[in-house]
Design a protein around this motif. Structure first.
Motif, short mmCIF file in Angstrom:
data_model
loop_
_atom_site.label_atom_id
_atom_site.label_comp_id
_atom_site.label_asym_id
_atom_site.label_seq_id
_atom_site.Cartn_x
_atom_site.Cartn_y
_atom_site.Cartn_z
N GLY A 147 -37.67 -6.74 -13.16
CA GLY A 147 -38.32 -6.08 -12.01
C GLY A 147 -38.78 -7.09 -10.98
O GLY A 147 -38.90 -8.29 -11.24
N ASN A 148 -39.00 -6.61 -9.77
CA ASN A 148 -39.46 -7.44 -8.66
C ASN A 148 -38.53 -8.61 -8.40
O ASN A 148 -38.95 -9.71 -8.07
N GLU A 149 -37.22 -8.36 -8.61
CA GLU A 149 -36.20 -9.37 -8.36
C GLU A 149 -36.41 -10.62 -9.22
O GLU A 149 -36.12 -11.73 -8.80
N TYR A 335 -33.86 -0.94 -2.70
CA TYR A 335 -33.69 -2.27 -3.29
C TYR A 335 -34.44 -2.41 -4.60
O TYR A 335 -34.07 -3.21 -5.46
N SER A 336 -35.50 -1.64 -4.79
CA SER A 336 -36.31 -1.76 -6.00
C SER A 336 -35.67 -1.08 -7.21
O SER A 336 -36.12 -1.27 -8.34
N ASN A 338 -32.50 -0.44 -9.80
CA ASN A 338 -31.32 -1.10 -10.34
C ASN A 338 -30.47 -0.10 -11.11
O ASN A 338 -31.01 0.84 -11.72
N ASP A 377 -36.42 -1.36 2.13
CA ASP A 377 -35.35 -2.29 1.77
C ASP A 377 -34.34 -1.56 0.87
O ASP A 377 -34.72 -0.86 -0.06
N LYS A 395 -29.72 -7.63 0.47
CA LYS A 395 -30.73 -6.70 0.98
C LYS A 395 -30.43 -6.29 2.42
O LYS A 395 -30.00 -7.10 3.24
#
Length: 846
Positions: A147-149, A335-336, A338, A377, A395
């Motif tokens: 999470g959170n890239e 974007y958050s 997956n 995003d 992104k």
């Protein structure tokens, strides 16, 4: 003939294989037909195989007792796993997430050279040792991060996550959930409930395929940390499964039942030499079946590649342009979120979080609509006809549509209007940190205080704390702190940031406003009274206002006055009106001159030589016990800077008067809070304050000062009385032989009262230190000839300074020895004193 899987190895019940679509394990879940033979063979191999003995070329001296010794050596030989140097492998050491990604990438021989334009994870930058392997694993759909890239670099690999990675890795060789089946509900471990939802299926599959085992066949320990030897064993088992699954196998010929003919084995299909057409990873169209009705062609397991054509930022309502290397579907996803499966992507669309579009042709521009999506995003996934999911794109920022730039104008001197063409949403009001207004003075930008910001209709109304002068240039800046709080229209369009934008308050009717202001100034003047008492106005304020009115008349009566000159006259007159209002004299105020001050009295000194504590208007530099300047006790002021006040004692009225510019404007009265303890007596030199005989010093008592103006009490203040009847004490003595200086340090400030017992000293010297009655070695020093006594400037010590003559006597005739010094009249402020006698060593002077 019945074929079954060895019960000890896989716990499967032997059942007939032909004429059915699945086999059933003792645990009750299913493996589909196409995996039956391969899984049977692999499971048997995993349970029965012995690992080869490896040569001495691999020297690891700490794995002899490891249950995974041969698996470790095999993986090291293949370059899939490494030791830690110095012949160490550290079999029980923990392994981190990024290192397991390296093992899987090497085991699957993934492409580690086709990296994305931007790292997928913030904690795996391009210069990280695991970067290429992690990106390859991401592209293959093996890892998704925490999470959170973030990948979770440095986090130890848990057993359930190892199962997830291993089972995902099977999809690279064409074995997915469709082949394995739904088995996650059949876990029989006692701690199955503690297995995370996202890992249940993978744990069940990893155990059934023999990749992993439970602990004592009872628990799985999902959150336990996987050590290096268990990872090596699981990786080795995975390679065995992968090898067996990739090896072509013939369909076994079943034994016929009584009375049936033996089936003829199906012929192998002739391979179609014509490759499929289209783009990479499977082509733009599904390949034709080389043998219709026969065995299926090799499955497509290569994920498509997606590329953005649009800019990094797109406005809601505009399309996003992309290309995909294969036909299928592209998804525009927050974007958050997956995804690794088409089903996940479809769920995002169903929840109205994402949009999708069909890709009709590979490597051809495809437009994805963004209508009805929230600003934020996003990223793009591509899915081919076989259901393979691409790695996400870079992104892309989806911005809300913007309103047109607003216009600025003043409603009046206090109200600035920021006007839009659309009605604004009243819930999104900017704050003073987002809207700034400045005036300029050369290079300086002076912020203007904003009292309030509100939204009404199409306007943002900014109300200033003070009116803005006419024709003064201002700059306005709007800079929203975030898009989520930005000003927006009723239909969601955002206000653009702007500024610095110039604006000034300059109404069309300046002359008329000036004439109205002159009239207001004259009315104010006529209704005001000059004077120096409360409620009146100082004469100088009248003079300044009169001059401003004359100047304003001059501009208003001149038909040739420009708008700028009229505005200047208006500003000047307005400023003088405000200054005149502020000059109105406020009530008198009284306070203590020093915070926490007290009025000291000595109960043992009711009157000494006619001396008692007296409050007066003395001009002495500092107070004494017998003379206290009232100005050092209290102060009387007004809340303005226009008036200087003085306090004088009136010997006729026996009282204190308050004067301004020589005129009496008020007076002060002094009382005691308890007349039974303190007596006040008026005289021609001040007010005497004395305690009554045998006063009770433990009872609190104060002096009360009251200030009167126009015969009305304006305020009062209490000054506590503190009794002091203890003489000062010497806390330390020093002698500087080079200077001939004695210092007698005191615990409190030291005073001298020459009218009573003046400060003096007697200094004797003895070379042998004998000051006895019969001693003949005593040398007396002469006061004011051989030494001088005094008080230090900070009043913290009595000093005895030997004169040059005294130093000469001691240096020439009597070196060494001792001094005997007696101090008389060492007093504190309350006139307490006592005699001090000290014997001091006298080292040889220099």
């Amino acid at each position: 003939m019945n074929l079954g899987i060895y019960d000890k190895i896989t716990n499967l019940i032997p059942i007939p294989l032909f004429g059915i679509d699945f086999i059933i394990s003792r645990g009750g879940f299913y493996l589909k037909r196409k995996l039956i033979v391969k899984v049977m063979t692999t499971a048997a191999l995993l349970s029965a195989c012995t690992y080869p003995v490896h040569g001495a070329s691999i020297s690891l001296n700490d794995i002899n007792q490891s249950y995974a010794k041969d698996a470790i050596l095999g993986l090291v030989e293949q370059g899939i796993i490494n030791g830690k140097g110095n012949g160490k492998f550290d079999p029980t050491g923990k392994i981190e997430r990024q290192d397991f990604a390296i093992i899987l990438a090497k085991a699957l021989k993934l492409d580690i050279h086709s990296n994305p334009e931007k790292p997928t994870f913030k904690d795996v930058p391009e210069d990280h040792y695991a970067y290429a392997f992690v990106e390859a694993a991401v592209k293959a759909g093996l890892i998704k991060g925490v999470g959170n890239e973030m990948l979770g670099v440095g986090q130890n690999l848990s057993r359930q996550d190892m199962a997830v990675f291993l089972v995902r890795a099977l999809s690279v060789v064409g074995i997915g959930k469709d082949e394995i089946g739904d088995i996650d509900s059949r876990l029989k471990f006692s701690d199955a409930a503690s297995i995370a939802d996202y890992a249940k299926y993978h744990v069940a599959a990893a155990v059934e395929l023999g990749l992993m085992k439970g602990i004592n066949d009872k628990m799985f320990n999902p959150t336990g940390q996987a050590d290096r030897q268990s990872v090596a064993l699981a990786a080795n088992r995975f390679l065995k499964v992968k090898e067996e699954l990739e090896t072509p196998s013939e369909t076994p010929v079943p034994t016929p039942k009584p009375g049936e003919e033996t089936p003829t084995p199906a012929e192998k299909p002739t391979q179609n030499p014509t490759p499929p057409t289209g783009g990479s990873g499977g082509g733009s169209t599904a390949p034709s079946d080389p043998n219709p009705g026969g065995n299926p062609s090799t499955p497509d397991t290569t994920a498509p590649m997606v590329r953005l054509l649009s800019a990094e930022s797109v406005v809601v309502g505009d399309n996003v342009a992309v290309t995909s290397s294969e036909t299928g579907i592209v998804y525009f996803v927050p974007y958050s979120l997956n995804a690794s499966t088409k089903a996940q992507l479809e769920s995002f669309v169903a929840d109205k979080l994402a949009n999708k579009t069909i890709v009709a042709a590979a490597q051809t521009e495809t437009q994805i609509a963004t209508l009805n999506l929230s600003p934020g995003d996003y990223k793009v996934y591509a899915v081919d006809a076989a259901g393979n999911v691409s790695a996400p794109s870079n992104k892309i920022i989806l911005s809300a549509p913007l309103m047109k730039q607003p216009t600025l104008h003043f409603f009046d001197g206090r109200s600035l209007a920021i006007a839009y063409e659309e009605t604004l949403n009243p819930l999104f009001v900017p704050n003073v940190n987002e809207i700034s207004v400045y005036s300029k003075d050369g290079e300086l930008r002076l912020p203007q205080e904003i009292k309030r910001i509100e939204i009404t209709g199409q306007y943002i109304l900014v109300t200033f704390a003070e009116p803005q002068p006419m024709a003064r240039p201002l700059e306005v800046v709007y800079a929203p702190l975030s898009a989520s709080t930005a000003v927006r229209s009723a239909d969601g369009k955002l206000s653009p940031a702007f500024g610095p934008t110039a604006v000034q308050y300059l109404p069309d009717n300046v002359r008329s406003l000036l004439e109205q202001l002159i009239s207001s100034a004259e009315t104010l003047r006529e209704n005001s009274t000059p004077g120096n008492t409360v409620g009146t106005y100082p004469p100088f304020a009248f003079d300044q206002l009169n001059q401003a009115i004359l100047n304003a008349y001059s501009a208003a009566d001149n038909p040739n006055s420009t708008v700028e000159s009229l505005a200047s006259a208006y500003n000047h007159l307005y400023q003088q009106i405000e200054a005149f209002k502020r000059s109105r004299l406020k009530p008198l105020k009284i306070s203590l001159t020093e915070e926490n001050a007290s009025f000291v009295l000595n109960s043992n000194r009711l009157s000494v030589n006619g001396m008692s504590a007296r409050i007066t208007d003395s001009s002495l530099e500092e107070d004494r016990y017998d003379i206290r300047n009232i100005g050092n006790l209290i102060k009387v002021t007004r809340d303005d800077a226009f008036t200087e006040l003085e306090i004088h004692f009136n010997p006729v009225a026996y009282g204190f008067e308050i004067q301004s510019e020589g005129e009496t404007i008020g007076h002060i009265e002094i009382e005691t809070s308890d007349p039974s303890l303190i007596q006040l007596t008026g005289g021609d030199q001040g007010i005497q304050v004395a305690p009554v005989p045998n006063v009770n010093q433990d009872r609190p008592v104060s002096l009360i000062f009251k200030v009167f103006e126009k015969d009305a009490e304006a305020g009062k203040i209490e000054l506590p009385i503190r009794f002091d009847s203890e003489p000062p004490t010497v806390t330390g003595v020093t002698y500087d032989s080079a200077q001939g200086l004695f210092l007698f340090q005191s615990a409190e400030p030291v005073y001298s009262y020459p009218q009573t017992i003046p400060l003096r000293a007697q200094v004797d010297y003895s070379s042998n230190g004998d000051f006895g009655q019969n001693s003949i070695d005593i040398f007396p020093l002469v006061d004011r000839e051989d030494f001088e006594a005094g008080i230090t400037q900070d009043k913290r010590a009595v000093m005895i300074q030997l004169t040059p003559k005294g130093l000469s006597k001691l240096a020439g005739e009597l070196p060494g020895g001792k001094f005997r010094i007696t101090i008389y009249g060492m007093s504190d402020f309350a006139m307490n004193w006592q005699q001090e006698l000290h014997i001091i060593d006298a080292p040889k002077t220099q």
